[in-house]
Design a protein around this motif. Structure first.
Motif, PDB file in Angstrom:
ATOM      1  N   ASP A 123     -14.857  81.170  68.032  1.00 35.69           N
ATOM      2  CA  ASP A 123     -13.507  81.081  68.901  1.00 35.69           C
ATOM      3  C   ASP A 123     -12.455  80.683  68.129  1.00 35.69           C
ATOM      4  O   ASP A 123     -11.644  79.671  68.426  1.00 35.69           O
ATOM      5  N   LEU A 124     -11.761  81.551  67.295  1.00 40.84           N
ATOM      6  CA  LEU A 124     -10.782  81.184  66.236  1.00 40.84           C
ATOM      7  C   LEU A 124      -9.451  81.638  67.358  1.00 40.84           C
ATOM      8  O   LEU A 124      -9.341  82.669  67.797  1.00 40.84           O
ATOM      9  N   PRO A 125      -8.428  80.682  66.800  1.00 39.41           N
ATOM     10  CA  PRO A 125      -7.251  81.154  67.567  1.00 39.41           C
ATOM     11  C   PRO A 125      -6.535  82.292  66.740  1.00 39.41           C
ATOM     12  O   PRO A 125      -6.587  82.343  65.290  1.00 39.41           O
ATOM     13  N   VAL A 126      -5.902  83.215  67.469  1.00 38.55           N
ATOM     14  CA  VAL A 126      -5.011  84.162  66.891  1.00 38.55           C
ATOM     15  C   VAL A 126      -3.715  84.159  67.490  1.00 38.55           C
ATOM     16  O   VAL A 126      -3.464  84.118  68.414  1.00 38.55           O
ATOM     17  N   THR A 127      -2.680  84.463  66.599  1.00 34.28           N
ATOM     18  CA  THR A 127      -1.388  84.508  66.817  1.00 34.28           C
ATOM     19  C   THR A 127      -0.543  85.737  66.801  1.00 34.28           C
ATOM     20  O   THR A 127       0.635  85.970  66.888  1.00 34.28           O
ATOM     21  N   GLY A 128      -1.220  86.817  66.758  1.00 34.01           N
ATOM     22  CA  GLY A 128      -0.869  88.100  66.884  1.00 34.01           C
ATOM     23  C   GLY A 128      -1.922  89.105  67.534  1.00 34.01           C
ATOM     24  O   GLY A 128      -2.844  88.669  68.091  1.00 34.01           O
ATOM     25  N   VAL A 155      -5.090  91.301  63.087  1.00 28.78           N
ATOM     26  CA  VAL A 155      -5.613  90.106  62.442  1.00 28.78           C
ATOM     27  C   VAL A 155      -7.019  90.491  61.832  1.00 28.78           C
ATOM     28  O   VAL A 155      -7.210  90.107  60.708  1.00 28.78           O
ATOM     29  N   ALA A 156      -7.412  91.394  62.545  1.00 34.12           N
ATOM     30  CA  ALA A 156      -9.110  92.052  61.786  1.00 34.12           C
ATOM     31  C   ALA A 156      -8.603  92.739  60.465  1.00 34.12           C
ATOM     32  O   ALA A 156      -9.335  92.615  59.594  1.00 34.12           O
ATOM     33  N   ASP A 157      -7.393  93.437  60.639  1.00 31.17           N
ATOM     34  CA  ASP A 157      -7.073  94.100  59.355  1.00 31.17           C
ATOM     35  C   ASP A 157      -6.748  93.078  58.112  1.00 31.17           C
ATOM     36  O   ASP A 157      -7.070  93.199  57.007  1.00 31.17           O
ATOM     37  N   GLN A 158      -6.284  91.995  58.517  1.00 30.89           N
ATOM     38  CA  GLN A 158      -5.891  90.994  57.643  1.00 30.89           C
ATOM     39  C   GLN A 158      -7.068  90.399  57.011  1.00 30.89           C
ATOM     40  O   GLN A 158      -7.395  89.901  55.826  1.00 30.89           O
ATOM     41  N   LEU A 159      -8.270  90.186  57.997  1.00 26.97           N
ATOM     42  CA  LEU A 159      -9.640  89.520  57.453  1.00 26.97           C
ATOM     43  C   LEU A 159     -10.027  90.429  56.307  1.00 26.97           C
ATOM     44  O   LEU A 159     -10.714  89.985  55.488  1.00 26.97           O
ATOM     45  N   ALA A 209       1.950 102.179  72.545  1.00 30.75           N
ATOM     46  CA  ALA A 209       1.223 101.353  73.406  1.00 30.75           C
ATOM     47  C   ALA A 209      -0.152 100.633  73.021  1.00 30.75           C
ATOM     48  O   ALA A 209      -0.580  99.657  73.585  1.00 30.75           O
ATOM     49  N   ASP A 210      -0.609 101.388  72.279  1.00 31.46           N
ATOM     50  CA  ASP A 210      -1.931 101.048  71.677  1.00 31.46           C
ATOM     51  C   ASP A 210      -2.144  99.603  71.197  1.00 31.46           C
ATOM     52  O   ASP A 210      -1.173  99.113  70.505  1.00 31.46           O
ATOM     53  N   VAL A 211      -3.333  99.317  71.083  1.00 29.34           N
ATOM     54  CA  VAL A 211      -3.660  97.754  70.715  1.00 29.34           C
ATOM     55  C   VAL A 211      -3.629  97.910  69.194  1.00 29.34           C
ATOM     56  O   VAL A 211      -3.413  96.904  68.486  1.00 29.34           O
ATOM     57  N   HIS A 212      -3.677  98.837  68.416  1.00 27.14           N
ATOM     58  CA  HIS A 212      -3.607  99.207  67.141  1.00 27.14           C
ATOM     59  C   HIS A 212      -2.284  99.258  66.598  1.00 27.14           C
ATOM     60  O   HIS A 212      -1.444 100.236  67.406  1.00 27.14           O
ATOM     61  N   SER A 213      -1.975  99.075  65.496  1.00 30.59           N
ATOM     62  CA  SER A 213      -0.656  99.383  64.816  1.00 30.59           C
ATOM     63  C   SER A 213      -0.528 100.793  64.669  1.00 30.59           C
ATOM     64  O   SER A 213      -2.102 101.412  64.511  1.00 30.59           O
ATOM     65  N   LEU A 214       0.435 101.582  64.581  1.00 26.80           N
ATOM     66  CA  LEU A 214       0.079 102.960  63.961  1.00 26.80           C
ATOM     67  C   LEU A 214      -0.311 103.003  62.858  1.00 26.80           C
ATOM     68  O   LEU A 214      -0.103 102.194  61.749  1.00 26.80           O
ATOM     69  N   ASP A 215      -1.050 104.200  62.441  1.00 21.41           N
ATOM     70  CA  ASP A 215      -1.831 104.418  61.192  1.00 21.41           C
ATOM     71  C   ASP A 215      -0.870 104.277  59.882  1.00 21.41           C
ATOM     72  O   ASP A 215      -1.400 103.479  59.022  1.00 21.41           O
ATOM     73  N   LYS A 216       0.219 104.565  60.043  1.00 25.40           N
ATOM     74  CA  LYS A 216       1.189 104.567  58.830  1.00 25.40           C
ATOM     75  C   LYS A 216       1.543 102.912  58.740  1.00 25.40           C
ATOM     76  O   LYS A 216       1.765 102.686  57.586  1.00 25.40           O
ATOM     77  N   GLN A 217       1.620 102.473  59.752  1.00 21.75           N
ATOM     78  CA  GLN A 217       2.078 101.031  59.830  1.00 21.75           C
ATOM     79  C   GLN A 217       0.964 100.255  58.676  1.00 21.75           C
ATOM     80  O   GLN A 217       0.865  99.395  58.090  1.00 21.75           O
ATOM     81  N   ARG A 218      -0.320 100.622  59.076  1.00 23.71           N
ATOM     82  CA  ARG A 218      -1.569  99.981  58.782  1.00 23.71           C
ATOM     83  C   ARG A 218      -1.634 100.152  57.379  1.00 23.71           C
ATOM     84  O   ARG A 218      -2.013  99.432  56.556  1.00 23.71           O
ATOM     85  N   VAL A 219      -1.286 101.568  56.780  1.00 27.56           N
ATOM     86  CA  VAL A 219      -1.201 101.726  55.580  1.00 27.56           C
ATOM     87  C   VAL A 219      -0.430 100.915  54.838  1.00 27.56           C
ATOM     88  O   VAL A 219      -0.712 100.363  53.764  1.00 27.56           O
ATOM     89  N   TYR A 220       0.870 100.813  55.213  1.00 20.25           N
ATOM     90  CA  TYR A 220       1.739 100.015  54.458  1.00 20.25           C
ATOM     91  C   TYR A 220       1.251  98.400  54.574  1.00 20.25           C
ATOM     92  O   TYR A 220       1.765  97.831  53.433  1.00 20.25           O
TER      93      TYR A 220
END
Length: 282
Positions: A162-167, A172-176, A219-230
């Protein structure tokens, strides 16, 4: 590869001292359950305690069979589950499943209490690295699947504890995933194979593109693929700028972004260390 073990070791030292179909590798996790997370007993006094178990389901298509063989022959899911079982106090049993999904994907299901790695995801990664001319595309694909797995562990941890997330939870999962794989060991250095896993994870997203971005992509819940790359490249660089200085420029991480990556990594590291510390096995 025992990456959570390395993270736990360092966190212990710190706390002692200072008190569409988804793109490859992308998750389509169901909405988290509204039920409160069970209490985790980390002291061994008889509270609830679970473990992660592994199961490989049948595969019938060429892609699924190729992905299953890659994962099963290298005992990839077994190693992943072992890593979690050595380090995280799970409040109940969680199944790690290898499954034919008919798409490249992976996801955490809070209702079924399962993490699913789709065989097609592994096969797609191996194909990407084969086309890129990697000397060992299978090894690169396994690296990427480790990062994919820890992305899903991020979703799992949010639900279980039950962790709080602020984004957005996908970010957040990419961060983990980055936190677990890039956290240094006792020698102050991250495991090179683990660092390469984050790099290969980023390469999969880079290959999938977003060349023609649509409103649905935005509008997707995921960031764009290139954003995730960077993002991933920024966290790699920020976790050890001296060791990863070659990532800046030359078509990789822009210098303007790189300037703030050490601070960005420090924030990420502090946040996940704080959130997960109560749930590491003693």
């Amino acid at each position: 590869m025992r990456v959570l073990v390395a993270a736990l070791s360092v966190i212990g030292l710190l706390t002692a001292g200072c008190g569409n179909a988804p793109s490859p590798g992308e998750s389509s996790s169901p909405a988290p359950s509204a039920a409160p997370a069970p209490t985790v007993d980390n002291a061994g006094d008889g509270g609830p305690e679970g473990s992660m178990t592994v199961s490989y389901e049948d595969a019938t298509t060429p892609d699924a069979m190729a992905g299953r063989d890659l994962l099963q022959n290298n005992q990839v899911l077994e190693d992943m589950a072992d890593d979690v079982n050595q380090t995280l106090a799970l409040p109940y049993d969680v199944s790690l499943l290898g499954v034919q999904c008919d798409e490249a994907n992976a996801f955490w299901d809070p209702t079924a209490k399962t993490v699913t790695i789709c065989y097609e995801d592994a096969a797609n990664s191996e194909r990407i690295f084969t086309e890129a001319g990697d000397p060992d595309p299978a090894a690169s694909a396994i690296n990427a699947e480790w990062a994919t797995f820890f992305h899903e562990v991020g979703h799992m941890a949010v639900t279980l504890y039950d962790l709080p997330v602020t984004g957005r939870e996908e970010d957040v999962a990419d961060q983990l995933a980055a936190y677990i794989l890039l956290t240094p060991g006792d020698d102050g250095k991250a495991d090179p194979e683990s660092v390469q896993s984050v790099k290969d994870f980023a390469r999969v997203f880079n290959a999938s593109g977003n060349a023609d971005v649509t409103d649905d992509d935005m509008a997707d819940v995921h960031s764009l693929d290139k954003q995730r790359v960077y993002n991933l490249e920024c966290w790699i660089y920020g976790s050890d700028p001296e060791a990863n200085g070659d990532m800046v420029g030359d078509g990789q991480l822009p210098e303007d972004r790189a300037d703030g990556c050490a601070d960005e990594w420090a924030q990420l590291d502090k946040a996940w260390s704080t959130l997960l510390d109560p749930y590491f096995r003693s």
